[in-house]
Scaffold this motif. Structure first.
Motif, PDB file in Angstrom:
ATOM      1  N   THR A 185      -9.779  17.938 -28.885  1.00 48.03           N
ATOM      2  CA  THR A 185     -10.000  17.639 -30.285  1.00 48.03           C
ATOM      3  C   THR A 185     -10.266  16.539 -30.696  1.00 48.03           C
ATOM      4  O   THR A 185      -9.492  15.447 -30.250  1.00 48.03           O
ATOM      5  N   VAL A 186     -11.148  16.117 -31.396  1.00 46.47           N
ATOM      6  CA  VAL A 186     -11.494  14.836 -31.912  1.00 46.47           C
ATOM      7  C   VAL A 186     -11.365  15.117 -33.717  1.00 46.47           C
ATOM      8  O   VAL A 186     -11.875  15.900 -33.984  1.00 46.47           O
ATOM      9  N   PHE A 187     -10.598  14.081 -34.119  1.00 46.79           N
ATOM     10  CA  PHE A 187     -10.574  14.146 -35.655  1.00 46.79           C
ATOM     11  C   PHE A 187     -10.472  12.961 -36.078  1.00 46.79           C
ATOM     12  O   PHE A 187     -10.378  11.901 -35.494  1.00 46.79           O
ATOM     13  N   ILE A 188     -10.920  12.895 -37.667  1.00 40.72           N
ATOM     14  CA  ILE A 188     -11.382  11.676 -38.345  1.00 40.72           C
ATOM     15  C   ILE A 188     -10.112  11.604 -39.501  1.00 40.72           C
ATOM     16  O   ILE A 188     -10.154  12.452 -40.387  1.00 40.72           O
ATOM     17  N   LEU A 189      -9.478  10.579 -39.430  1.00 41.95           N
ATOM     18  CA  LEU A 189      -8.500  10.280 -40.645  1.00 41.95           C
ATOM     19  C   LEU A 189      -9.239   9.457 -41.537  1.00 41.95           C
ATOM     20  O   LEU A 189      -9.892   8.583 -41.260  1.00 41.95           O
ATOM     21  N   PHE A 240     -10.898   6.464 -39.062  1.00 38.91           N
ATOM     22  CA  PHE A 240     -10.109   6.382 -37.773  1.00 38.91           C
ATOM     23  C   PHE A 240     -10.424   7.656 -37.123  1.00 38.91           C
ATOM     24  O   PHE A 240      -9.938   8.683 -37.155  1.00 38.91           O
ATOM     25  N   TYR A 241     -10.743   7.374 -35.821  1.00 37.13           N
ATOM     26  CA  TYR A 241     -11.183   8.363 -34.753  1.00 37.13           C
ATOM     27  C   TYR A 241     -10.040   8.526 -33.837  1.00 37.13           C
ATOM     28  O   TYR A 241      -9.452   7.448 -33.246  1.00 37.13           O
ATOM     29  N   PHE A 242      -9.659   9.895 -33.423  1.00 36.41           N
ATOM     30  CA  PHE A 242      -8.642  10.060 -32.289  1.00 36.41           C
ATOM     31  C   PHE A 242      -9.020  11.149 -31.780  1.00 36.41           C
ATOM     32  O   PHE A 242      -9.783  12.143 -32.364  1.00 36.41           O
ATOM     33  N   GLU A 273      -5.773   9.508 -27.558  1.00 39.56           N
ATOM     34  CA  GLU A 273      -6.504   8.091 -27.371  1.00 39.56           C
ATOM     35  C   GLU A 273      -6.947   7.995 -28.968  1.00 39.56           C
ATOM     36  O   GLU A 273      -7.269   8.742 -29.767  1.00 39.56           O
ATOM     37  N   SER A 274      -6.619   6.694 -29.165  1.00 41.22           N
ATOM     38  CA  SER A 274      -7.119   6.103 -30.432  1.00 41.22           C
ATOM     39  C   SER A 274      -8.642   5.411 -30.258  1.00 41.22           C
ATOM     40  O   SER A 274      -8.359   4.392 -29.600  1.00 41.22           O
ATOM     41  N   TRP A 275      -9.713   5.687 -31.149  1.00 36.02           N
ATOM     42  CA  TRP A 275     -10.735   5.183 -31.056  1.00 36.02           C
ATOM     43  C   TRP A 275     -10.927   3.940 -31.935  1.00 36.02           C
ATOM     44  O   TRP A 275     -11.962   3.556 -32.267  1.00 36.02           O
ATOM     45  N   GLY A 276     -10.095   3.901 -32.912  1.00 38.38           N
ATOM     46  CA  GLY A 276     -10.068   2.964 -33.787  1.00 38.38           C
ATOM     47  C   GLY A 276     -10.894   3.262 -35.084  1.00 38.38           C
ATOM     48  O   GLY A 276     -11.397   4.583 -35.250  1.00 38.38           O
ATOM     49  N   LEU A 277     -11.059   2.205 -36.094  1.00 39.14           N
ATOM     50  CA  LEU A 277     -11.877   2.380 -37.246  1.00 39.14           C
ATOM     51  C   LEU A 277     -13.164   2.472 -36.949  1.00 39.14           C
ATOM     52  O   LEU A 277     -13.844   1.315 -36.194  1.00 39.14           O
ATOM     53  N   LYS A 278     -14.192   3.376 -37.076  1.00 38.90           N
ATOM     54  CA  LYS A 278     -15.593   3.528 -36.869  1.00 38.90           C
ATOM     55  C   LYS A 278     -16.452   3.829 -38.031  1.00 38.90           C
ATOM     56  O   LYS A 278     -15.975   4.394 -38.969  1.00 38.90           O
ATOM     57  N   LYS A 279     -17.718   3.407 -38.049  1.00 35.93           N
ATOM     58  CA  LYS A 279     -18.503   3.656 -39.192  1.00 35.93           C
ATOM     59  C   LYS A 279     -18.915   5.109 -39.144  1.00 35.93           C
ATOM     60  O   LYS A 279     -19.348   5.599 -38.070  1.00 35.93           O
TER      61      LYS A 279
END
Length: 119
Positions: free
Chosen positions: A6-10, A59-61, A41-47
């Motif tokens: 699962t990939v989710f965006i906060l 914020f992608y996770f 995993e935390s992928w950090g803040l992305k555009k």
């Protein structure tokens, strides 16, 4: 048991502590529904590719877990009810996907020490 990713965006207006709390909530939800968390995993803040709720970043996770099919539907209800989640996507991992994920994780582990040495 099936393997899922699962990939989710906060939403980007959250503080670091609030994002950690949200991720911990979803990890605990997986465990409470009988699943086994295998990777987080935390992928950090992305555009974002396009604005969502008038926001251009998020914020992608990534969460990888094992469980039964009903676990996914229950987890997705939790995502839908949480106003901090802008988008999410859950996919079932086949054997090729699992191999690719293992290679990606091993590359990330070998790349982290090199970054630490550069500092």
């Amino acid at each position: 048991m099936n393997n899922y990713e699962t990939v989710f965006i906060l939403t980007p207006v959250l503080s670091e502590d609030q994002t950690k709390e949200a991720v911990k909530k979803f990890e605990e939800e997986i465990k409470s529904l009988g699943g086994k968390l295998t990777n987080s995993e935390s992928w950090g803040l992305k555009k974002l590719a396009y604005p969502i709720q008038k926001k251009t970043t998020g914020f992608y996770f990534l969460l990888e877990f094992e469980g039964e099919g009903n676990l996914v539907s229950e987890l997705e209800v939790t995502f839908k009810r949480d106003e901090r989640v802008m988008r999410f996507l859950t996919v079932k991992m086949d054997k090729h996907h699992k191999e690719w994920a293992e290679k990606r994780k091993s590359r990330m582990k070998s790349a982290k020490p090199a970054k630490a040495e550069a500092k």
